[in-house]
Design a protein around this motif. Structure first.
Motif, PDB file in Angstrom:
ATOM      1  N   PRO A  62       6.921  14.256   0.416  1.00 29.37           N
ATOM      2  CA  PRO A  62       7.387  14.013   1.788  1.00 29.37           C
ATOM      3  C   PRO A  62       6.417  13.188   2.617  1.00 29.37           C
ATOM      4  N   GLY A  63       5.118  13.421   2.450  1.00 28.00           N
ATOM      5  CA  GLY A  63       4.136  12.649   3.207  1.00 28.00           C
ATOM      6  C   GLY A  63       4.196  11.175   2.861  1.00 28.00           C
ATOM      7  N   LYS A  64       4.298  10.872   1.552  1.00 26.66           N
ATOM      8  CA  LYS A  64       4.378   9.477   1.127  1.00 26.66           C
ATOM      9  C   LYS A  64       5.677   8.835   1.606  1.00 26.66           C
ATOM     10  N   ASP A 102       0.829  -1.201   0.000  1.00 22.74           N
ATOM     11  CA  ASP A 102       0.000   0.000   0.000  1.00 22.74           C
ATOM     12  C   ASP A 102       0.867   1.255   0.000  1.00 22.74           C
ATOM     13  N   ALA A 103       1.915   1.257   0.831  1.00 26.77           N
ATOM     14  CA  ALA A 103       2.774   2.434   0.947  1.00 26.77           C
ATOM     15  C   ALA A 103       3.520   2.715  -0.352  1.00 26.77           C
ATOM     16  N   ILE A 104       3.913   1.667  -1.046  1.00 30.22           N
ATOM     17  CA  ILE A 104       4.636   1.831  -2.309  1.00 30.22           C
ATOM     18  C   ILE A 104       3.715   2.436  -3.359  1.00 30.22           C
ATOM     19  N   GLY A 105       2.438   2.071  -3.305  1.00 30.32           N
ATOM     20  CA  GLY A 105       1.464   2.675  -4.211  1.00 30.32           C
ATOM     21  C   GLY A 105       1.174   1.875  -5.458  1.00 30.32           C
ATOM     22  N   GLY A 106       1.664   0.660  -5.553  1.00 28.00           N
ATOM     23  CA  GLY A 106       1.355  -0.178  -6.704  1.00 28.00           C
ATOM     24  C   GLY A 106       2.588  -0.665  -7.430  1.00 28.00           C
ATOM     25  N   ARG A 129      -6.096  -9.852 -18.480  1.00 29.57           N
ATOM     26  CA  ARG A 129      -4.897 -10.058 -19.295  1.00 29.57           C
ATOM     27  C   ARG A 129      -4.141  -8.745 -19.465  1.00 29.57           C
ATOM     28  N   GLY A 130      -2.816  -8.838 -19.414  1.00 34.26           N
ATOM     29  CA  GLY A 130      -1.979  -7.665 -19.586  1.00 34.26           C
ATOM     30  C   GLY A 130      -1.351  -7.228 -18.287  1.00 34.26           C
ATOM     31  N   THR A 131      -1.002  -5.957 -18.192  1.00 34.94           N
ATOM     32  CA  THR A 131      -0.294  -5.425 -17.032  1.00 34.94           C
ATOM     33  C   THR A 131      -1.250  -4.685 -16.103  1.00 34.94           C
ATOM     34  N   THR A 132      -1.160  -4.991 -14.825  1.00 33.25           N
ATOM     35  CA  THR A 132      -1.972  -4.358 -13.787  1.00 33.25           C
ATOM     36  C   THR A 132      -1.063  -3.935 -12.645  1.00 33.25           C
ATOM     37  N   SER A 133      -1.327  -2.768 -12.078  1.00 35.13           N
ATOM     38  CA  SER A 133      -0.575  -2.330 -10.911  1.00 35.13           C
ATOM     39  C   SER A 133      -1.284  -2.851  -9.667  1.00 35.13           C
ATOM     40  N   VAL A 134      -0.620  -3.748  -8.926  1.00 36.00           N
ATOM     41  CA  VAL A 134      -1.236  -4.354  -7.748  1.00 36.00           C
ATOM     42  C   VAL A 134      -0.661  -3.729  -6.485  1.00 36.00           C
ATOM     43  N   LYS A 135      -1.497  -3.607  -5.459  1.00 35.46           N
ATOM     44  CA  LYS A 135      -1.039  -3.112  -4.165  1.00 35.46           C
ATOM     45  C   LYS A 135      -1.912  -3.724  -3.086  1.00 35.46           C
TER      46      LYS A 135
END
Length: 547
Positions: free
Chosen positions: A313-315, A232-236, A261-267
């Motif tokens: 900075p917050g992230k 979650d902190a990385i953001g995907g 199918r294909g590319t998905t950003s997972v978090k």
């Protein structure tokens, strides 16, 4: 998404089960097949002072995530926040075994490789871990080390090699004694992931050292909730499948992962599902699941090195907080400052020189271990030897040149003074008794009448012949040729005053030295190599799990 299915992935019996399968934190299912020696983001305090040396000391750049922590990620935090992060870290003993592999010695340039063991725990020891892991009958049970990855960073920091050990590898766990003094006796044949429940991560470290002969410098352990919070902190993190996939079986097994199918950003939980998925990636084995883990790690590194998540900075502070809460580390890296120093070394490695591999393995033939795996004879030994010898696994090592004979000819055999040391304890096992005496006797029988044994123990894995200066190089090479040691193992060292033979643990018996590993510098094909800059990786979906 599909939470009930995700909980069932990794269900395990509450009693020992020799048929227990293997994978990432908590996943269950059938398994498949040294060199020798001779700022960001910091806040200003103290009202309007200009940045100077004191201001710089307030700035801390350090590691951002459990894997990125080891590989590249950095984040900024002020000194007060540093103190908060320091309180987050959990620490444990590095090695609980009786016989530890000696620390790798620095090379001639004073550089030392780094070996860091990443451990994924399936512990159901908190409400959150129980929700994520499921399997109510195992709540509070001894944890299993369901992910074990060794990160080897070369001495010159030019490359990094990752070796994953399938969790269902059949091996013997050494005797371990936890920090409270409880002793766990050595086992017979059992599964690699059982080591974590025998005193903690220090027993997993001891098991690795016994299996591989590689000294482990540090470890980092993470559990289910840690994976989710970090993701979650990385953001995907972008991952790829070659078809729609839904990891769910008719009887309720599967991680619950559902992707197009294909590319998905997972978090978050979806990232945990990806890392735990076995049912869905062809051919539904733990070894293939390891490949999915490697794809995720490489993608995470590329994502973090873009810097996209390191500007807010917050992230950064969220990422820092999540990282330090997520991991348990050994006491040697038990402060943010020490992690920062470690990260400074690791981030020198370019993404293109990161190589992911899995220990070569075959289906186990040991009684009671059906569908488990054994190290593949020859190939696994070779992979471990390459790591011990600091040989890059990406094939980009400098081309090996056949060592030339010294221009200074060797003296007559009976004029060469030779000291022989017993280094056979270099693999962490007990040294072979009288080995230095035996080899000295062997040399005298071949005409080196001035050969004598030394009572000093000098543990190392590989047999070497050392000499202090160029005037004795020819003599050392003459000794090497007489007993079959390759000229590449004849090395200059300021630690010796004359020709010195250090008999490594690779030469415990026999009268002629025989190298155990094929020294061609090539990683075995069975190691399933994936390179860090390979953006084409895409998991092949089992047609039975498409939608």
């Amino acid at each position: 998404m599909a939470q009930s299915s995700a909980r069932r992935e990794g269900t395990r019996p509450s009693v020992p089960d020799t048929a227990r399968p293997g994978g990432l934190p908590g996943q269950r299912g059938a398994a498949g097949p040294g060199p020798r020696t001779g700022g960001g983001g910091g806040r200003r305090h103290g009202g309007g002072r200009r940045r100077g040396k004191r201001g710089k000391r307030r700035i801390l750049r350090w590691v951002a995530a459990v894997v990125s922590l080891v590989i590249i990620g950095t984040a900024g935090a002020g000194y007060l926040y540093y103190r908060h992060l320091n309180g987050n870290l959990q620490k444990d003993a590095l090695n609980l075994g009786d016989h530890q592999v000696p620390k790798t010695k620095a090379n001639a340039a004073g550089q030392t490789p780094l070996n860091i063991l990443l451990i994924g725990s399936d512990a159901r020891d908190s409400k959150e871990n129980q929700e994520l892991g499921g399997a109510k009958n195992t709540f509070g049970a001894a944890p299993l080390a369901d992910v074990q990855m060794l990160l080897h960073v070369s001495a010159d920091r030019s490359n990094m090699s990752v070796v994953s050990l399938p969790r269902d590898t059949v091996l013997k766990i050494p005797k371990c004694t936890d920090p409270q003094g409880k002793t766990y006796p050595a086992t017979g044949w059992t599964l690699a992931n059982e080591s974590l429940g025998r005193g903690g991560p220090g027993c997993t470290v001891a098991t690795w050292e016994q299996l591989t002969g590689i000294h482990i410098d540090h470890f980092m352990k993470i559990d289910f909730s840690g994976v989710v919070s970090m993701a979650d902190a990385i953001g995907g993190v972008p991952v790829c499948v070659d078809a729609n996939v839904y990891s769910h079986t008719h009887d309720g097994h599967g991680s619950g992962l559902k992707l197009k199918r294909g590319t998905t950003s997972v978090k978050g939980q979806q990232a945990l599902q990806w890392l735990r998925t076995r049912y869905g990636f062809w051919p539904d084995t733990d070894v293939v699941r390891t490949r999915a883990q490697h794809q995720y790690m490489n993608s995470m590194v590329r994502q973090l090195r873009k810097g996209a998540k390191l500007t807010d900075p917050g992230k950064l502070m969220d990422l820092a907080d999540a990282a330090t809460k997520a991991v348990t580390v050994d006491t040697g890296i038990g402060t943010p400052k020490k992690l920062y120093d470690l990260a400074g070394e690791l981030q020198k490695v370019p993404t293109s020189r990161i190589t992911m591999t899995t220990m070569p393995n075959v289906n186990s033939t040991r009684p009671g271990f059906s569908q488990k795996v054994d190290p593949k004879a020859g190939d696994a030994d070779k992979l471990f030897a390459m790591v011990r010898d600091d040989t890059p696994l990406d094939g980009k090592a400098s081309k090996k040149k056949t060592p030339k004979l010294s221009d200074d000819p060797a003296a007559a055999k009976d004029e060469i003074g030779i000291t022989v040391r017993n280094g056979t304890g270099g693999d962490g096992a007990m040294p072979t008794s009288h080995r230095a005496t035996d080899v000295a006797t062997l040399l005298r029988g071949q005409g080196f009448t001035r050969a004598a044994s030394d009572t000093r123990q000098d543990p190392q894995k590989t047999t070497e012949i050392l000499f202090p200066g160029a005037d004795l190089e020819g003599d050392a090479q003459s000794v090497a040729q007489a007993i079959g040691v390759p000229l590449s193992s004849v090395k200059k060292s300021t630690d010796v005053s004359g020709v010195t033979v250090v008999v490594g643990s690779d030469w415990r018996t026999d009268t002629i030295y025989k190298s155990a590993a094929d020294d061609d510098g090539k990683t075995p094909d069975t190691a399933d190599v994936i390179h860090g800059d390979d953006k084409t990786q895409c998991m092949h979906v089992d047609p039975a799990y498409t939608w």
